[in-house]
Design a protein around this motif. Structure first.
Motif, short mmCIF file in Angstrom:
data_model
loop_
_atom_site.label_atom_id
_atom_site.label_comp_id
_atom_site.label_asym_id
_atom_site.label_seq_id
_atom_site.Cartn_x
_atom_site.Cartn_y
_atom_site.Cartn_z
N GLY A 1 27.66 -27.40 45.76
CA GLY A 1 28.25 -26.58 44.80
C GLY A 1 29.25 -25.68 45.53
N THR A 2 28.98 -25.32 46.86
CA THR A 2 29.78 -24.52 47.44
C THR A 2 30.90 -25.07 47.84
OG1 THR A 2 27.76 -23.37 48.34
CG2 THR A 2 29.69 -22.99 49.63
N PHE A 3 30.91 -26.61 48.37
CA PHE A 3 32.04 -27.24 49.02
C PHE A 3 32.61 -28.34 48.17
CE2 PHE A 3 29.52 -25.62 52.91
CZ PHE A 3 30.47 -24.45 53.20
N GLY A 4 31.90 -28.48 47.21
CA GLY A 4 32.40 -29.87 46.37
C GLY A 4 32.33 -30.95 47.16
N ILE A 5 31.31 -31.09 47.90
CA ILE A 5 31.07 -32.35 48.75
C ILE A 5 30.03 -33.13 47.88
CG2 ILE A 5 31.84 -31.36 50.97
CD1 ILE A 5 28.67 -31.17 51.54
N GLY A 6 29.93 -34.45 48.13
CA GLY A 6 28.88 -35.25 47.82
C GLY A 6 27.57 -34.82 48.52
N GLY A 7 26.65 -34.71 47.77
CA GLY A 7 25.24 -34.36 48.55
C GLY A 7 24.77 -35.57 49.45
N GLY A 8 25.39 -36.49 49.63
CA GLY A 8 25.04 -37.74 50.71
C GLY A 8 25.44 -37.22 52.12
N ILE A 9 26.29 -36.25 52.25
CA ILE A 9 26.72 -35.85 53.38
C ILE A 9 25.65 -34.90 54.21
CG2 ILE A 9 28.08 -33.67 52.71
CD1 ILE A 9 29.85 -34.54 55.15
N LEU B 1 28.10 -18.85 45.20
CA LEU B 1 28.60 -18.46 46.34
C LEU B 1 30.13 -18.80 46.57
CD1 LEU B 1 28.16 -16.94 49.19
CD2 LEU B 1 27.80 -19.45 49.95
N ALA B 2 30.45 -20.00 46.23
CA ALA B 2 31.83 -20.39 46.81
C ALA B 2 32.94 -19.82 45.81
CB ALA B 2 31.71 -21.91 46.01
N ILE B 3 32.69 -19.52 44.59
CA ILE B 3 33.76 -18.91 43.84
C ILE B 3 33.86 -17.40 44.29
CG2 ILE B 3 33.27 -20.23 41.80
CD1 ILE B 3 31.74 -18.00 40.40
N HIS B 4 32.89 -16.85 44.98
CA HIS B 4 33.25 -15.52 45.49
C HIS B 4 33.99 -15.54 47.08
CE1 HIS B 4 32.00 -13.47 42.17
NE2 HIS B 4 30.78 -14.42 42.24
N LEU B 5 33.98 -16.74 47.72
CA LEU B 5 34.56 -16.72 49.18
C LEU B 5 36.02 -16.84 49.07
CD1 LEU B 5 31.62 -19.01 50.79
CD2 LEU B 5 32.08 -16.71 50.97
N PRO B 6 36.59 -16.38 50.09
CA PRO B 6 37.97 -16.60 50.14
C PRO B 6 38.26 -18.04 50.75
CG PRO B 6 37.41 -14.67 51.33
CD PRO B 6 35.93 -15.26 51.01
N LYS C 1 40.16 -19.50 52.73
CA LYS C 1 40.42 -20.08 54.03
C LYS C 1 38.91 -19.98 54.62
CE LYS C 1 42.17 -18.38 58.43
NZ LYS C 1 43.11 -17.63 59.33
N VAL C 2 38.12 -19.20 54.51
CA VAL C 2 36.80 -19.30 54.75
C VAL C 2 36.00 -20.26 54.14
CG1 VAL C 2 34.37 -18.04 54.73
CG2 VAL C 2 36.57 -16.60 54.97
N LEU C 3 36.18 -20.70 53.06
CA LEU C 3 35.56 -21.95 52.42
C LEU C 3 36.06 -23.21 53.16
CD1 LEU C 3 33.43 -22.64 50.35
CD2 LEU C 3 35.47 -22.92 48.90
N LYS C 4 37.23 -23.25 53.66
CA LYS C 4 38.02 -24.48 54.27
C LYS C 4 37.31 -24.68 55.62
CE LYS C 4 42.36 -24.79 51.87
NZ LYS C 4 43.86 -24.69 51.81
N GLN C 5 37.24 -23.32 56.39
CA GLN C 5 36.89 -23.36 57.64
C GLN C 5 35.22 -23.71 57.85
OE1 GLN C 5 37.68 -19.17 58.78
NE2 GLN C 5 39.72 -20.04 59.73
N ALA C 6 34.40 -23.46 56.76
CA ALA C 6 32.95 -23.52 56.79
C ALA C 6 32.93 -25.10 56.47
CB ALA C 6 32.25 -22.66 55.81
N PHE C 7 33.52 -25.75 55.60
CA PHE C 7 33.67 -26.94 55.16
C PHE C 7 34.09 -28.00 56.54
CE2 PHE C 7 35.64 -31.22 53.55
CZ PHE C 7 34.55 -31.47 52.86
#
Length: 122
Positions: free
Chosen positions: A21-29, A94-99, A101-107
């Motif tokens: 939900g935060t990063f839009g990744i598949g759960g498999g990772i 959480l993700a919709i409230h993160l900038p 750039k921060v979301l990309k770096q965390a991903f």
């Protein structure tokens, strides 16, 4: 399943859903490495169980192949499914409230950590 395994499965489901939900990744990772490293599943069993948890979005044919080969744990998959939904709800909040750039770096950090563990881990 013992209580420790149930707790680990719940936490893996929550983390997988939250990070999805935060990063839009598949759960498999998250789910596949966690099943391997925390619950001692084989890579094939972890992949089969993860696919079973995500049956509807991934597709039934892959699950059937893993099931026929004996690589599906339905008890784990159902618990993961339930808590994945809960985790994804809170992760998206959480993700919709993160900038961005921060979301990309965390991903990027998440991908590096998971990849490094998969390549160099036991």
């Amino acid at each position: 399943m013992n209580i420790t395994q149930i707790i680990l499965i719940i936490l893996i489901g929550l983390a997988g859903g939250f990070l999805s939900g935060t990063f839009g990744i598949g759960g498999g990772i998250i789910i596949v490495p966690a099943l391997v490293f925390l619950l001692g599943m084989t890579q094939s069993a972890a992949q089969g169980t993860s696919l079973t948890m995500m049956l509807a979005p991934v597709g039934i044919l892959a699950v059937i192949n893993y099931y026929k080969a004996g690589y599906v744990n339905f008890k784990y998959a159902i618990l993961l499914m339930i808590f994945f939904v809960i985790g994804s709800y809170f992760g998206s909040k959480l993700a919709i409230h993160l900038p961005d750039k921060v979301l990309k770096q965390a991903f990027g950090v998440l991908l590096l950590l998971a990849g490094t563990k998969m390549i160099f881990g036991k």
